[in-house]
Design a protein around this motif. Structure first.
Motif, PDB file in Angstrom:
ATOM      1  N   ALA A  82     -43.566  -0.946  90.247  1.00  0.00           N
ATOM      2  CA  ALA A  82     -42.257  -1.349  89.746  1.00  0.00           C
ATOM      3  C   ALA A  82     -41.158  -0.734  90.599  1.00  0.00           C
ATOM      4  N   GLU A  83     -41.374   0.503  91.064  1.00  0.00           N
ATOM      5  CA  GLU A  83     -40.376   1.168  91.901  1.00  0.00           C
ATOM      6  C   GLU A  83     -40.182   0.424  93.217  1.00  0.00           C
ATOM      7  N   ALA A  84     -41.280  -0.098  93.774  1.00  0.00           N
ATOM      8  CA  ALA A  84     -41.173  -0.854  95.019  1.00  0.00           C
ATOM      9  C   ALA A  84     -40.337  -2.110  94.815  1.00  0.00           C
ATOM     10  N   VAL A  85     -40.605  -2.813  93.728  1.00  0.00           N
ATOM     11  CA  VAL A  85     -39.857  -4.041  93.450  1.00  0.00           C
ATOM     12  C   VAL A  85     -38.387  -3.728  93.217  1.00  0.00           C
ATOM     13  N   ARG A  86     -38.118  -2.662  92.460  1.00  0.00           N
ATOM     14  CA  ARG A  86     -36.721  -2.308  92.202  1.00  0.00           C
ATOM     15  C   ARG A  86     -36.007  -1.955  93.495  1.00  0.00           C
ATOM     16  N   GLY A  87     -36.658  -1.155  94.333  1.00  0.00           N
ATOM     17  CA  GLY A  87     -36.037  -0.798  95.599  1.00  0.00           C
ATOM     18  C   GLY A  87     -35.754  -2.017  96.458  1.00  0.00           C
ATOM     19  N   LEU A  88     -36.728  -2.916  96.565  1.00  0.00           N
ATOM     20  CA  LEU A  88     -36.559  -4.128  97.364  1.00  0.00           C
ATOM     21  C   LEU A  88     -35.391  -4.959  96.874  1.00  0.00           C
ATOM     22  N   VAL A  89     -35.346  -5.217  95.567  1.00  0.00           N
ATOM     23  CA  VAL A  89     -34.300  -6.081  95.003  1.00  0.00           C
ATOM     24  C   VAL A  89     -32.929  -5.430  95.149  1.00  0.00           C
ATOM     25  N   GLU A  90     -32.841  -4.137  94.864  1.00  0.00           N
ATOM     26  CA  GLU A  90     -31.550  -3.470  95.029  1.00  0.00           C
ATOM     27  C   GLU A  90     -31.094  -3.518  96.480  1.00  0.00           C
ATOM     28  N   GLY A  91     -32.003  -3.284  97.421  1.00  0.00           N
ATOM     29  CA  GLY A  91     -31.631  -3.340  98.825  1.00  0.00           C
ATOM     30  C   GLY A  91     -31.115  -4.709  99.236  1.00  0.00           C
ATOM     31  N   LEU A  92     -31.809  -5.753  98.788  1.00  0.00           N
ATOM     32  CA  LEU A  92     -31.367  -7.123  99.090  1.00  0.00           C
ATOM     33  C   LEU A  92     -29.973  -7.389  98.552  1.00  0.00           C
ATOM     34  N   LEU A  93     -29.756  -7.043  97.287  1.00  0.00           N
ATOM     35  CA  LEU A  93     -28.493  -7.369  96.634  1.00  0.00           C
ATOM     36  C   LEU A  93     -27.339  -6.522  97.156  1.00  0.00           C
ATOM     37  N   LEU A  94     -27.581  -5.246  97.356  1.00  0.00           N
ATOM     38  CA  LEU A  94     -26.499  -4.368  97.788  1.00  0.00           C
ATOM     39  C   LEU A  94     -26.063  -4.673  99.214  1.00  0.00           C
ATOM     40  N   ALA A  95     -27.008  -4.935 100.098  1.00  0.00           N
ATOM     41  CA  ALA A  95     -26.668  -5.192 101.496  1.00  0.00           C
ATOM     42  C   ALA A  95     -26.041  -6.559 101.698  1.00  0.00           C
ATOM     43  N   SER A  96     -26.242  -7.482 100.768  1.00  0.00           N
ATOM     44  CA  SER A  96     -25.670  -8.826 100.910  1.00  0.00           C
ATOM     45  C   SER A  96     -24.244  -8.904 100.373  1.00  0.00           C
ATOM     46  N   TYR A  97     -23.699  -7.787  99.873  1.00  0.00           N
ATOM     47  CA  TYR A  97     -22.337  -7.766  99.327  1.00  0.00           C
ATOM     48  C   TYR A  97     -21.299  -7.995 100.416  1.00  0.00           C
ATOM     49  N   ARG A  98     -20.303  -8.812 100.094  1.00  0.00           N
ATOM     50  CA  ARG A  98     -19.131  -8.963 100.945  1.00  0.00           C
ATOM     51  C   ARG A  98     -17.909  -9.065 100.042  1.00  0.00           C
ATOM     52  N   PHE A  99     -16.802  -8.461 100.475  1.00  0.00           N
ATOM     53  CA  PHE A  99     -15.561  -8.540  99.696  1.00  0.00           C
ATOM     54  C   PHE A  99     -14.566  -9.414 100.418  1.00  0.00           C
ATOM     55  N   ARG A 100     -13.980 -10.338  99.670  1.00  0.00           N
ATOM     56  CA  ARG A 100     -12.878 -11.136 100.187  1.00  0.00           C
ATOM     57  C   ARG A 100     -11.860 -11.328  99.076  1.00  0.00           C
ATOM     58  N   LEU A 101     -10.596 -11.030  99.394  1.00  0.00           N
ATOM     59  CA  LEU A 101      -9.541 -11.261  98.421  1.00  0.00           C
ATOM     60  C   LEU A 101      -9.228 -12.740  98.328  1.00  0.00           C
ATOM     61  N   THR A 102      -9.392 -13.467  99.439  1.00  0.00           N
ATOM     62  CA  THR A 102      -9.178 -14.907  99.464  1.00  0.00           C
ATOM     63  C   THR A 102     -10.482 -15.594  99.844  1.00  0.00           C
ATOM     64  N   GLU A 103     -10.461 -16.907  99.862  1.00  0.00           N
ATOM     65  CA  GLU A 103     -11.652 -17.667 100.218  1.00  0.00           C
ATOM     66  C   GLU A 103     -11.742 -17.960 101.706  1.00  0.00           C
ATOM     67  N   ALA A 104     -10.834 -17.436 102.487  1.00  0.00           N
ATOM     68  CA  ALA A 104     -10.836 -17.704 103.921  1.00  0.00           C
ATOM     69  C   ALA A 104     -12.056 -17.071 104.586  1.00  0.00           C
ATOM     70  N   GLY A 105     -12.538 -17.735 105.626  1.00  0.00           N
ATOM     71  CA  GLY A 105     -13.644 -17.171 106.393  1.00  0.00           C
ATOM     72  C   GLY A 105     -14.995 -17.617 105.873  1.00  0.00           C
ATOM     73  N   GLU A 106     -16.016 -17.412 106.687  1.00  0.00           N
ATOM     74  CA  GLU A 106     -17.364 -17.818 106.321  1.00  0.00           C
ATOM     75  C   GLU A 106     -18.053 -16.747 105.504  1.00  0.00           C
ATOM     76  N   ARG A 107     -18.851 -17.170 104.561  1.00  0.00           N
ATOM     77  CA  ARG A 107     -19.653 -16.252 103.756  1.00  0.00           C
ATOM     78  C   ARG A 107     -21.088 -16.239 104.290  1.00  0.00           C
ATOM     79  N   PRO A 108     -21.824 -15.192 104.010  1.00  0.00           N
ATOM     80  CA  PRO A 108     -23.232 -15.174 104.442  1.00  0.00           C
ATOM     81  C   PRO A 108     -23.991 -16.378 103.905  1.00  0.00           C
ATOM     82  N   ALA A 109     -24.877 -16.939 104.717  1.00  0.00           N
ATOM     83  CA  ALA A 109     -25.574 -18.165 104.341  1.00  0.00           C
ATOM     84  C   ALA A 109     -26.694 -17.920 103.338  1.00  0.00           C
ATOM     85  N   LEU A 110     -27.339 -16.743 103.399  1.00  0.00           N
ATOM     86  CA  LEU A 110     -28.485 -16.492 102.535  1.00  0.00           C
ATOM     87  C   LEU A 110     -28.077 -16.581 101.072  1.00  0.00           C
ATOM     88  N   ALA A 111     -28.685 -17.515 100.363  1.00  0.00           N
ATOM     89  CA  ALA A 111     -28.299 -17.755  98.974  1.00  0.00           C
ATOM     90  C   ALA A 111     -29.370 -17.357  97.980  1.00  0.00           C
TER      91      ALA A 111
END
Length: 490
Positions: free
Chosen positions: A118-147
């Motif tokens: 379970a720890e492996a799965v939690r680590g994997l999922v948290e790593g995926l979600l945390l590293a895919s974070y991007r902040f934008r105040l507006t919608e300008a610009g491209e967002r990461p494609a991985l959905a």
């Protein structure tokens, strides 16, 4: 947020990631690295992947990713991801690296061994979600494609709760990052309070109270009023309460909420001021952790106090040398208006002790630059007189993938807090800035002194660039560690 699914047999993916381990973790230990055993993928793919490991000179180091193209075949790309020792931290690093490497993909499947913990799965999922974070105040610009990411396991139901916990943790960390990244042209004390009210509007188990400036004055919150007095945006105090039925322990979290810090009359230089939108990162973390505790239905009562102010320069700003009367009557002499965070925290701590009477009291603050001098950019400074509490919190922070180090509270330094015109001197110019700030705050903990913890986390609240699961900007530091810690409290 990136969509994660647990699957046992999806349609064959375009991109497949498989975990690899270093030689020390491989059977026999005589190869540079090896695929994890028991992966639920066809034998021909496994054989090809196994042959690629030495060819790529893969080491299996956590966070290392090798990409192999397979034109005209399925999967069309094989990603070999190092998991290091295979512990939660190694899998978190692998997840983060895969999120970045596969950023140009629309979908990724990751195969896990049948005996994945379970720890492996939690680590994997948290790593995926945390590293895919991007902040934008507006919608300008491209967002990461991985959905979306499919996590291929033999028994999806076995890990459902684990994925939920990881998703809640990541979502709350994203919230803290969003609040902290928001420019101060948008973010002021009223705005922050409104975000908290909006977050609990449809959650009957969460309750919020917001003190307006006139209420703060009527009830004697002199520190908050002094720090916020120089701004056109008046101060606030937010009290957020998660009170589950049957809770036996009450924890109060206090987070510093300076929505922008000019330094006041003791004005900062431009270079030190430009990122001061992050001076409420402690407030963001404790709010997010409380919302996370409610989402996870943790059986511990959590009350969060967020003293909010904008430290500005004007004719009504408090001055060096002023004497401030805090909630409860203790007075502070201040000779540095840029040491403002401790003044608002003092009010909140005194209120918590007098009115809420919790079992445990913890404050989290971007309090001093001395934190970074002592411990660098990734590590918070932890202070407590209670060895057991400090050890428990440090263990939780470490398990969550954050870092903190316990610092001393020397008795002989207390004499530096003495003032000739007030009860306390808020900012002694004696060096050891982080230590003296902690000793000052301790004076407001009353009979909870032995059950109080303080974390100075100015440095790790911000990342200058992408690194592992951190994205450039606000890190949301503290959310993960606090949620782990709250989850251990009965």
């Amino acid at each position: 947020m990136l969509a994660i699914r647990l699957v046992s047999g999806p349609e064959w993916p375009d991109s497949l990631a498989l975990p690899i381990r270093p030689a020390a973790a491989a059977e026999g230990g005589d190869a540079p690295a090896a695929l994890s055993a028991g992966l639920p993928v066809p034998d021909d793919v496994l054989a090809e992947a196994a042959a690629l490991v030495p060819a790529a000179r893969a080491t299996g180091r956590a966070g290392e990713v090798h990409v192999h193209l397979r034109p005209g075949r399925a999967p069309g790309r094989l990603l070999l991801a190092g998991i290091g020792a295979g512990d939660e931290a190694g899998w978190r690093a692998a997840g983060a690296a895969l999120a970045r490497t596969a950023g140009g993909e629309t979908h990724l499947t990751i195969g896990l061994p049948g005996d994945a913990s379970a720890e492996a799965v939690r680590g994997l999922v948290e790593g995926l979600l945390l590293a895919s974070y991007r902040f934008r105040l507006t919608e300008a610009g491209e967002r990461p494609a991985l959905a979306g990411v499919d996590v291929l396991v033999t028994e999806p139901s076995r890990y459902a709760d684990t994925v939920t916990a990881a998703e809640v943790t990541a979502r709350m960390t994203h919230l803290a990052r969003d609040l902290t990244n928001t420019p101060s042209s948008v973010k002021n004390p009223q705005w922050f309070a409104e975000q908290v009210e909006a977050a609990v509007a449809d959650q009957p188990d969460l309750h919020v109270r917001v003190w307006q400036p006139d209420e703060l004055a009527a009830e004697g919150f002199g520190g908050i009023l002094a720090v916020g007095g120089g701004s056109a945006s008046g101060p606030r105090l937010v009290e957020l309460d998660w009170r589950p039925a049957g809770a036996r322990t009450h924890v109060v979290l206090v987070g510093k909420g300076i929505t922008f810090d000019t330094g006041g009359i003791s004005i900062k230089p431009v270079a030190a001021m430009k990122l001061m939108r992050k001076d409420m990162a402690g407030a963001a973390a404790v709010v997010a952790a409380t919302l996370g505790a409610a989402a996870l239905r943790l059986p511990v009562r959590v009350t969060t106090l967020v003293p909010l102010a904008e430290n500005a320069v004007s004719g009504s700003a408090f001055r060096p040398g002023d004497v401030i009367t805090h909630y409860g009557g203790v007075t502070s002499e201040t000779t540095n208006s840029d040491a403002e965070g401790r003044l608002v925290l003092a009010d909140a701590l005194a209120y918590a002790v007098a009115e809420l009477k919790p079992d445990l009291l913890l404050d989290l603050a971007t309090l001093t630059g001395a934190n970074a001098v002592a411990l660098g950019k990734r590590t918070g400074a932890l202070y407590s007189d209670n060895d057991e509490l400090a050890a428990d919190l440090l263990a939780a922070i470490d398990a969550a993938g954050e870092a903190a180090w316990r610092m001393p509270l020397p008795t002989d330094y207390v004499e530096h807090l003495g003032s000739e015109v007030a009860d306390l001197y808020s900012a002694p110019n004696q060096g050891a800035g982080s230590v003296l700030a902690a000793l000052y705050l301790r004076e407001f903990t009353g009979d909870l002194r032995g059950r109080w913890l303080h974390i100075d986390m100015s440095a790790p609240s911000w990342a200058d660039g992408d690194a592992a699961e951190l994205s450039r900007g606000a890190t949301g530091w503290g959310v993960r560690g606090l949620l782990r810690w709250l989850g251990t409290i009965d």
